[in-house]
Motif scaffolding. Sequence first.
Motif, mmCIF file in Angstrom:
data_model
loop_
_atom_site.group_PDB
_atom_site.id
_atom_site.type_symbol
_atom_site.label_atom_id
_atom_site.label_comp_id
_atom_site.label_asym_id
_atom_site.label_seq_id
_atom_site.Cartn_x
_atom_site.Cartn_y
_atom_site.Cartn_z
ATOM 1 N N ALA A 207 0.828 -1.211 0.000
ATOM 2 C CA ALA A 207 0.000 0.000 0.000
ATOM 3 C C ALA A 207 0.862 1.261 0.000
ATOM 4 N N LYS A 208 1.952 1.254 0.775
ATOM 5 C CA LYS A 208 2.871 2.398 0.818
ATOM 6 C C LYS A 208 3.496 2.643 -0.554
ATOM 7 N N MET A 209 3.923 1.548 -1.183
ATOM 8 C CA MET A 209 4.554 1.666 -2.503
ATOM 9 C C MET A 209 3.556 2.186 -3.534
ATOM 10 N N ALA A 210 2.299 1.724 -3.450
ATOM 11 C CA ALA A 210 1.269 2.173 -4.380
ATOM 12 C C ALA A 210 1.031 3.673 -4.228
ATOM 13 N N GLU A 211 1.012 4.132 -2.979
ATOM 14 C CA GLU A 211 0.803 5.557 -2.723
ATOM 15 C C GLU A 211 2.002 6.376 -3.197
ATOM 16 N N GLN A 212 3.211 5.860 -2.950
ATOM 17 C CA GLN A 212 4.425 6.573 -3.337
ATOM 18 C C GLN A 212 4.528 6.753 -4.847
ATOM 19 N N TYR A 213 4.204 5.694 -5.592
ATOM 20 C CA TYR A 213 4.351 5.742 -7.042
ATOM 21 C C TYR A 213 3.041 6.042 -7.777
ATOM 22 N N LYS A 214 1.989 6.340 -7.014
ATOM 23 C CA LYS A 214 0.692 6.688 -7.592
ATOM 24 C C LYS A 214 0.208 5.590 -8.545
ATOM 25 N N MET A 215 0.247 4.365 -8.028
ATOM 26 C CA MET A 215 -0.164 3.225 -8.826
ATOM 27 C C MET A 215 -1.191 2.404 -8.057
ATOM 28 N N ASP A 216 -1.923 1.575 -8.804
ATOM 29 C CA ASP A 216 -2.849 0.647 -8.176
ATOM 30 C C ASP A 216 -2.063 -0.440 -7.443
ATOM 31 N N VAL A 217 -2.577 -0.882 -6.294
ATOM 32 C CA VAL A 217 -1.875 -1.887 -5.481
ATOM 33 C C VAL A 217 -1.620 -3.158 -6.275
ATOM 34 N N GLU A 218 -2.618 -3.597 -7.021
ATOM 35 C CA GLU A 218 -2.458 -4.828 -7.793
ATOM 36 C C GLU A 218 -1.367 -4.689 -8.861
ATOM 37 N N LYS A 219 -1.240 -3.483 -9.408
ATOM 38 C CA LYS A 219 -0.195 -3.234 -10.403
ATOM 39 C C LYS A 219 1.181 -3.334 -9.745
#
Length: 444
Positions: free
Chosen positions: A384-396
Amino acid sequence: MELKNTEKQEHSVVALTIEITKAEFEAAKDKAFKKTGKNITVPGFRKGKAPRKMIEKLYGEGVFFEEAFNIIYPEAMEMAVEKSGIKPVGRADVDLGDPAEEGGLTIIAKVPVEPEVELGEYKGIEVEKETVKVLAADVKAELNRLAQRNARTETVDRKAKKNDTVDIDFEGFVDGVAFEGGKAEHHALTLGSGTFIPGFEDQLIGCKAGDEKDVTVTFPEDYHAKELAGKEAVFKCKVHKVEETILPELDDEFAKDVSETCETLDDLKKEISDRLKKERQEAADHAFEEKVLDAVIENLKADIPQAMIEGQIDSIVQDFRYRVQMQGMTLEQYLTMTGTEMGAFRAMFQAQAERQVKIRLALEKVAELESIAVSDKEMEEEYAKMAEQYKMDVEKVKSIVSAEALSDDLKISNALEFIKKHAKVKKASSKKKADEEAAEETAE
């Protein structure tokens, strides 16, 4: 194919002896023929229509050897690595041995592997940690810096004083001859800033607009321009104007001007104090962590293969490449501009890479010895942190970053936290002890 022998060698290298039967290598040659034979011309046959045996007769029996080897090698290595249980950390150095049967193949692959690791004591390490304090004097100094950044200048009709800014023309001469780079017009110089040669600025104090003055100075012995080092020079100067720096009043209005959240000067002082404390605490925590890691790897015993170091250097260089690209430059352009060869550039990171490899090996060993695991909750939170950092969907993110790789990294982080938690903290003597004695009141 069969793994015939596994032999440990020095510098954490394992030699794998793999035997390929004649039938297996013949099958690989057939695949090589089907892949490359269509591009081979044989007299009397249309291009690509000549049989394999005819091609081998014309060009030699080894015509398909290299391609056949490239076809069968990956499969052979995958089998050998799985059966031997090794963890490769770099490319193998491959030789060919005597085949067990004519037409077969014996591969001897010398593979760099993760070294066996022995640790010294890692629990109860005694390490100094600085106690963070923010003094009233620190806040005052920061307020003064803010005031300087928000100061205004005003042209004055008087003699220049220290901290005034003078607008000058100048030209430098050595032995009566002007030298390159010694001339400028309408140069703004703050007297007392120390930006010019020692003694230059002091001699302009007392000058006013319209004055002309010869300033005599001696270049330092270590001056960057060797032809001027240690020589006396005369600068012919003309003062166009004198500007006084007027600092703003440190009051509630100043606080509103420099901060989006403060209404009063007291609010600003607290904001500055909190920020300085946070910054210093982060610096102290980082320094503590580095000391802990240094203590752990000091007694680490591991025969680290150079392949691991080179791999880490690759990562450092790649990171550097990304950073210079963000500045609109390629790494190759940077190296050309700085006159650096790639080999010398990589050598700059040797010590850094060695330390990073040792740290990871040590923390992996701690995780193993302490049976440190990573929970599903930790995994999901990190994704979730990585998704927020890179502005990406969690599944991606999950499709890009493997669960195994993420779990390994989190184990490393957990191992570090384990070591820090069990470390014995020894208070370091404050670098600002003299200031604390002089200023008893800390900023709240």
